[in-house]
Every structure is written in C-alpha cells, then in structure tokens.
Design a protein around this motif. Structure first.
Motif, PDB file in Angstrom:
ATOM      1  N   ASN A 116     124.227 -30.810   2.466  1.00  0.00           N
ATOM      2  CA  ASN A 116     123.505 -31.545   3.519  1.00  0.00           C
ATOM      3  C   ASN A 116     123.151 -32.940   2.997  1.00  0.00           C
ATOM      4  OD1 ASN A 116     120.531 -31.783   2.635  1.00  0.00           O
ATOM      5  ND2 ASN A 116     120.907 -29.583   2.357  1.00  0.00           N
ATOM      6  N   PRO A 117     122.889 -33.919   3.889  1.00  0.00           N
ATOM      7  CA  PRO A 117     122.697 -35.316   3.453  1.00  0.00           C
ATOM      8  C   PRO A 117     121.594 -35.527   2.429  1.00  0.00           C
ATOM      9  CG  PRO A 117     123.019 -35.231   5.829  1.00  0.00           C
ATOM     10  CD  PRO A 117     122.867 -33.808   5.370  1.00  0.00           C
ATOM     11  N   ILE A 118     120.506 -34.765   2.521  1.00  0.00           N
ATOM     12  CA  ILE A 118     119.415 -34.944   1.558  1.00  0.00           C
ATOM     13  C   ILE A 118     119.859 -34.475   0.174  1.00  0.00           C
ATOM     14  CG2 ILE A 118     117.042 -34.297   0.965  1.00  0.00           C
ATOM     15  CD1 ILE A 118     116.530 -33.968   4.013  1.00  0.00           C
ATOM     16  N   ALA A 119     120.422 -33.258   0.108  1.00  0.00           N
ATOM     17  CA  ALA A 119     120.910 -32.723  -1.166  1.00  0.00           C
ATOM     18  C   ALA A 119     122.041 -33.582  -1.714  1.00  0.00           C
ATOM     19  CB  ALA A 119     121.393 -31.282  -0.977  1.00  0.00           C
ATOM     20  N   LEU A 120     122.893 -34.060  -0.826  1.00  0.00           N
ATOM     21  CA  LEU A 120     124.051 -34.865  -1.221  1.00  0.00           C
ATOM     22  C   LEU A 120     123.624 -36.188  -1.852  1.00  0.00           C
ATOM     23  CD1 LEU A 120     127.077 -35.372  -1.258  1.00  0.00           C
ATOM     24  CD2 LEU A 120     126.975 -35.917   1.172  1.00  0.00           C
ATOM     25  N   ASN A 121     122.716 -36.899  -1.209  1.00  0.00           N
ATOM     26  CA  ASN A 121     122.264 -38.186  -1.748  1.00  0.00           C
ATOM     27  C   ASN A 121     121.429 -38.007  -3.015  1.00  0.00           C
ATOM     28  OD1 ASN A 121     122.965 -40.745  -0.038  1.00  0.00           O
ATOM     29  ND2 ASN A 121     122.657 -39.086   1.441  1.00  0.00           N
ATOM     30  N   SER A 122     120.670 -36.918  -3.081  1.00  0.00           N
ATOM     31  CA  SER A 122     119.911 -36.616  -4.305  1.00  0.00           C
ATOM     32  C   SER A 122     120.869 -36.387  -5.472  1.00  0.00           C
ATOM     33  CB  SER A 122     119.041 -35.375  -4.082  1.00  0.00           C
ATOM     34  OG  SER A 122     118.397 -34.987  -5.275  1.00  0.00           O
ATOM     35  N   LEU A 123     121.952 -35.637  -5.198  1.00  0.00           N
ATOM     36  CA  LEU A 123     122.964 -35.366  -6.219  1.00  0.00           C
ATOM     37  C   LEU A 123     123.675 -36.647  -6.646  1.00  0.00           C
ATOM     38  CD1 LEU A 123     124.544 -33.258  -7.862  1.00  0.00           C
ATOM     39  CD2 LEU A 123     125.964 -32.851  -5.845  1.00  0.00           C
ATOM     40  N   LEU A 124     124.025 -37.491  -5.682  1.00  0.00           N
ATOM     41  CA  LEU A 124     124.671 -38.767  -5.994  1.00  0.00           C
ATOM     42  C   LEU A 124     123.755 -39.668  -6.823  1.00  0.00           C
ATOM     43  CD1 LEU A 124     126.452 -39.518  -2.584  1.00  0.00           C
ATOM     44  CD2 LEU A 124     127.585 -39.070  -4.764  1.00  0.00           C
ATOM     45  N   GLN A 125     122.448 -39.640  -6.501  1.00  0.00           N
ATOM     46  CA  GLN A 125     121.489 -40.438  -7.276  1.00  0.00           C
ATOM     47  C   GLN A 125     121.404 -39.939  -8.714  1.00  0.00           C
ATOM     48  OE1 GLN A 125     120.072 -43.302  -6.512  1.00  0.00           O
ATOM     49  NE2 GLN A 125     119.256 -43.336  -8.595  1.00  0.00           N
ATOM     50  N   ASP A 126     121.463 -38.602  -8.882  1.00  0.00           N
ATOM     51  CA  ASP A 126     121.485 -38.037 -10.239  1.00  0.00           C
ATOM     52  C   ASP A 126     122.727 -38.507 -10.994  1.00  0.00           C
ATOM     53  OD1 ASP A 126     119.106 -36.701  -9.810  1.00  0.00           O
ATOM     54  OD2 ASP A 126     120.055 -34.778  -9.323  1.00  0.00           O
ATOM     55  N   MET A 127     123.846 -38.617 -10.285  1.00  0.00           N
ATOM     56  CA  MET A 127     125.085 -39.112 -10.909  1.00  0.00           C
ATOM     57  C   MET A 127     124.938 -40.572 -11.332  1.00  0.00           C
ATOM     58  SD  MET A 127     127.983 -37.378  -8.446  1.00  0.00           S
ATOM     59  CE  MET A 127     128.083 -35.582  -8.278  1.00  0.00           C
ATOM     60  N   VAL A 128     124.320 -41.371 -10.461  1.00  0.00           N
ATOM     61  CA  VAL A 128     124.079 -42.786 -10.791  1.00  0.00           C
ATOM     62  C   VAL A 128     123.180 -42.885 -12.026  1.00  0.00           C
ATOM     63  CG1 VAL A 128     122.982 -44.929  -9.995  1.00  0.00           C
ATOM     64  CG2 VAL A 128     124.451 -43.630  -8.441  1.00  0.00           C
ATOM     65  N   ASN A 129     122.136 -42.055 -12.064  1.00  0.00           N
ATOM     66  CA  ASN A 129     121.216 -42.052 -13.208  1.00  0.00           C
ATOM     67  C   ASN A 129     121.915 -41.640 -14.504  1.00  0.00           C
ATOM     68  OD1 ASN A 129     119.140 -42.832 -11.536  1.00  0.00           O
ATOM     69  ND2 ASN A 129     118.329 -40.762 -11.256  1.00  0.00           N
ATOM     70  N   ALA A 130     122.995 -40.845 -14.359  1.00  0.00           N
ATOM     71  CA  ALA A 130     123.770 -40.409 -15.528  1.00  0.00           C
ATOM     72  C   ALA A 130     124.908 -41.390 -15.835  1.00  0.00           C
ATOM     73  CB  ALA A 130     124.332 -39.007 -15.290  1.00  0.00           C
ATOM     74  N   ASP A 131     124.854 -42.572 -15.172  1.00  0.00           N
ATOM     75  CA  ASP A 131     125.848 -43.640 -15.397  1.00  0.00           C
ATOM     76  C   ASP A 131     127.261 -43.264 -14.969  1.00  0.00           C
ATOM     77  OD1 ASP A 131     123.918 -45.415 -16.489  1.00  0.00           O
ATOM     78  OD2 ASP A 131     124.090 -44.406 -18.429  1.00  0.00           O
TER      79      ASP A 131
END
Length: 485
Positions: free
Chosen positions: A156-171
């Motif tokens: 879902n969009p909330i989980a998806l964007n949260s996951l993408l943000q975690d990816m960004v934080n992991a460079d």
C-alpha cells in the motif's frame, strides 16, 4: 508535518478547516488512527472508509481526506474533499516521506509472468555491480542484504513510501519493483516517480478482479502511460501486446525480443537442464537459468541494465552466474536420477512455458508427471484451461489443492476436471491432499522421469479458510523423493 505541505500535487475540490493542521501520522485503516492522524476515507472493494470518519475523529484524527463530506462537520478537524481518495493517498504518502522515489532510480516491472524473476535478477545484478540496491517483489523485499517480508506484490502507498525512504536512508541508488495490475488500478503507485518501466508479457490471469482481458491490458498499459519523459519504457515485442504498452507513453521507447528485430536481441543456441546458451547482442554467453521464458527474463534484465548505463560485458558476466528467484523453475535431482521441478506457474501460459521447456530438454523416453492445483477465491475461468494445458504437455497429471482459501477444494478440482478431455482422463488423477499428490507423483516416477509441482513456488504455506498452514512444495518433494528406495 504541516497539512499544506502534504497536499502538494493533490487535486483538491474543497478544504474545510485549517490548512496548517499538524499531521503526525497517515492511515487509511480506522484501527490505526492515533492523535494528529490524517485519515483517508477510501472506498474499498469490501469496506468504505467514509463509514468510519466519526470513529477516527474520536480516536484522534485531525484531518480527513474524503470523496464525500460527512453531514456533521467537527470544527477542530480539517476536511479535504477530493475526487479520488486513493490517488490522494499515494500523493500525500509520497510527500510525507519526502518523495523518496525521486531520490533513487525506481524501475517498475509489470506483466503476467516474469515480474519476480526480472526484478530479482536486476537486484542481484546491481548488487554484483557494487551498488546499494532495493527490491520490492512478491517473494520478499530487500534493502541490500536486509530482508523485509512481502505481503503483497505491490505494498500500500504508506508502506511503500516508508520502505522507499528506508532505502534512501541506506543510500540505495536503485530500486527494482514489481508493479501488479491491481496496484495500478488501486492507485498504489500514485505519487511515485519512475525512472523506467519494463513489460514482460500478458496472458490470461486476474479476470476475477479485472472482469475482462481488455481491462487487464489497459491496467498494464496505464503504468506506461504515466511514465515521465525522463524515463525509459522497455517492452517485449515478441508478445503481441508488447507494442500496445508503448502507444501513449512519453518515455523513451525501447524493445527486446528473441524472434524479431529489437533494440536488445538474443537467440537461444542451446537449452538444457545445465542452463541456457544464448547469443546476446552478438556475444555468446552460458547462463545458469533454464528455459526460453528465462531467456526473455535475462534479456529484459540485460536491456534494463544497458539503459541504466552499465557496461555490457560486466552485465553479461554477472547475469551468467545468477539463479533467479526462489520457486521459479527450481529443480533438484534425486539419488535415483528423478528430476523434480518446483515452479510458481499459476496461469495457463506459465504452465505451458514450464512444460514446453521440459519438452525441449527431455530426451524423449522419460515420463513428465505434473502436480497442479488452482487457487481458491481467484479467477475461475483459468481452471479448466490450466488442467487442459497440463494434460496436453504431460504423460501423467495429478490435480490437487493449491491455496483453497475460502472455497471448497473439491469444487475447485471439479472445475479443473472440466478441462480434461476423454482421451486424457486415463492419465489424470485427482488427489485432494497436496502432500499426498506429491507423494503419489514420486512413487509413480522412475529414474530419469521429470516431476513438475506447479502453482505455489516460493510460498511456504497453504491457506485454508483464512488460516495459513506450513507447506513448502520443495521441502515435501525432497522428503518424498528421499523415501523412495
């Protein structure tokens, strides 16, 4: 965050209340609402979120995004009226997490078959190339080597964007993501910025949801229609609907094929259980993966990597070592020389792809024994077709349960049996218990024979009446083959 910042890009019909409300959390499930939550009243297939607006306000919601304003307006709450709450959910979720899809290269892979394998190959390839990479797939999600369990093909969009943000934080520099037709229609990818889109193929599936094949086709095409000009759209032109995907896209159009001219071209030189020998863009390469369908998957991954400016020789060298996704033509050889294959094939075309691959590799004297089930609460029209395909391409077929979910497994098997012609009835058995069906296949097999267990692939459960019981096709197959003297 301030509400006015979160509403950037949302098509607002009206706003009642303060635009500078503080928002601490997002929710579209009324049970997850806490203090200062922005609640999205989404009309689902079963539940309408508009019915829970009062309940969410009592739980602490201070902003409501809805399609229909409630009769009672609470003065301390801000109401945002929109045409489509699902689209607003995607856009706001993206804003809430800082638009993470713009901070890495997000590549979406769509199609009936091959999505998981292509996405997994790309993840493994780019890890091998030395990049920090994310993966969002049916089997599991990854942030580099960190595994996050997957619940849906596209979250879902909330989980998806949260996951993408975690990816960004992991460079992470790249994320490879399966995009299901459900996700497109339900606007789960609204608000995301894609750097590229890949189309594998389209065949009979999900008509329980889309109703018609034309609707299913349009859902896949819609993903490409919304790609930005800066992105690429890579399509399989050997599929008769491959070019349809490119008709209205603003993205750079690229093609791949085995059978005709394309931007990325491959030819099968040899196809054995030991792997594929392909000529890819005039280079001869041996791959670990098996089958013509995997030739397409490898070519799609190769084309994507080249479009992402990677070195041709380095890409092919790494791809040649990869095994693909779990539960996709996953094979073992028993001590008696019986070959067992576990595959996720759960559409008529996917079953035929696997069995035609087996037919091309077999020497001609060995039996092909197929164990096949169909999922409950899903597209019923494909059941007899899948059974027919299995019978046409196998020496023996055992029809059994897959994930019956809330349906009576006897009825599912009866519907599959309608696809068994009178001439094929003599080589077909129906065994309700899946473990017993696999056991029977193993006892029917002689040295050199090939057993295909199709339908569940990577899944480690069997879902019956809402309860998931541990069940692993590969585990059961190995156990039963080991018991044969």
């Amino acid at each position: 965050m301030q509400l006015q910042d979160l509403l950037y890009g949302v098509a607002i019909k009206s706003l009642t209340g303060k635009p500078n409300q503080k928002v601490a959390a997002l929710a579209f499930d009324s049970r997850q609402v806490t203090e200062n939550t922005l609640f999205f009243a989404v009309k689902g297939t079963v539940v309408d979120g508009h019915e829970y607006i009062a309940q969410t306000i009592a739980a602490g919601a201070t902003v409501i995004i809805c399609e229909i304003l409630p009769a009672e307006i609470v003065s301390t709450v801000t109401y945002v009226e929109v045409a489509n709450s699902s689209i607003a959910l995607g856009v706001v979720a993206s804003n809430f997490y800082g638009n993470p899809s713009t901070k890495l290269k997000l590549i979406g892979i769509t199609g009936t078959n091959g999505k998981t394998t292509i996405a997994t190959l790309l993840f493994q390839l780019f890890r091998g190339l030395g990049y920090s990479v994310g993966l969002i797939s049916t089997v599991q999600n990854h942030i580099n080597e960190n595994i996050i369990p997957a619940t849906h093909t596209t979250p879902n969009p909330i989980a998806l964007n949260s996951l993408l943000q975690d990816m960004v934080n992991a460079d992470c520099e790249y994320c490879f993501m399966e995009v299901s037709s459900h996700a497109v229609v339900q606007h789960r990818i609204a608000g995301l910025t894609f750097g590229g889109g890949v189309f594998s193929n389209i065949t009979h599936d999900h008509l329980d949801f889309h109703q018609t094949f034309d609707n299913y086709l349009k859902a896949k095409k819609e993903f490409f229609d919304h790609l930005p000009k800066s992105a690429f759209a890579l399509t399989n032109v050997d599929d008769k609907n491959g070019k349809v995907m490119l008709q209205n896209t603003k993205a750079t159009k690229k093609t791949y094929a085995l059978k005709q001219m394309a931007d990325f071209k491959a030819k099968i030189i040899e196809n054995k259980f030991s792997g594929l020998h392909l000529n890819v863009d005039d280079l001869d390469v041996h791959f670990r993966m098996v089958g013509s369908f995997n030739a397409y998957n490898l070519l799609a991954a190769y084309g994507t990597a080249i479009l992402l400016d990677q070195d041709k020789l380095e890409v092919l060298t790494i791809l040649s070592t990869l095994a693909g996704a779990e539960g996709r033509f996953d094979y073992i050889v028993s001590k008696q020389g019986i070959i067992g294959i576990v595959d996720y094939a759960h559409t008529p075309d996917a079953v035929q792809n696997v069995l035609s691959t087996v037919a091309n590799i077999r020497k001609g004297t060995e039996q092909v024994i197929t164990v096949l089930g169909c999922g409950g609460d899903r597209d019923k029209t494909k059941r007899p077709i899948m059974a027919q395909v299995a019978c046409d391409w196998s020496d023996k077929v055992i029809l059994t349960s897959d994930n019956p979910r809330t349906e009576d497994p006897h009825i599912i098997i009866t519907e599959m049996e309608k696809g068994v012609s009178p001439t094929n009835q003599r080589k077909t058995l129906s065994i309700l218990d899946r473990k017993e069906a696999i056991k029977t296949a193993c006892h029917l097999a002689k040295p050199g024979d090939i057993i295909l267990v199709a339908g569940k692939g990577h899944e480690k459960y069997q879902e019956i009446n809402g309860v998931r019981h541990h069940f692993d096709d590969k585990e059961v197959l190995i156990e039963q083959l080991n018991q044969i003297n």
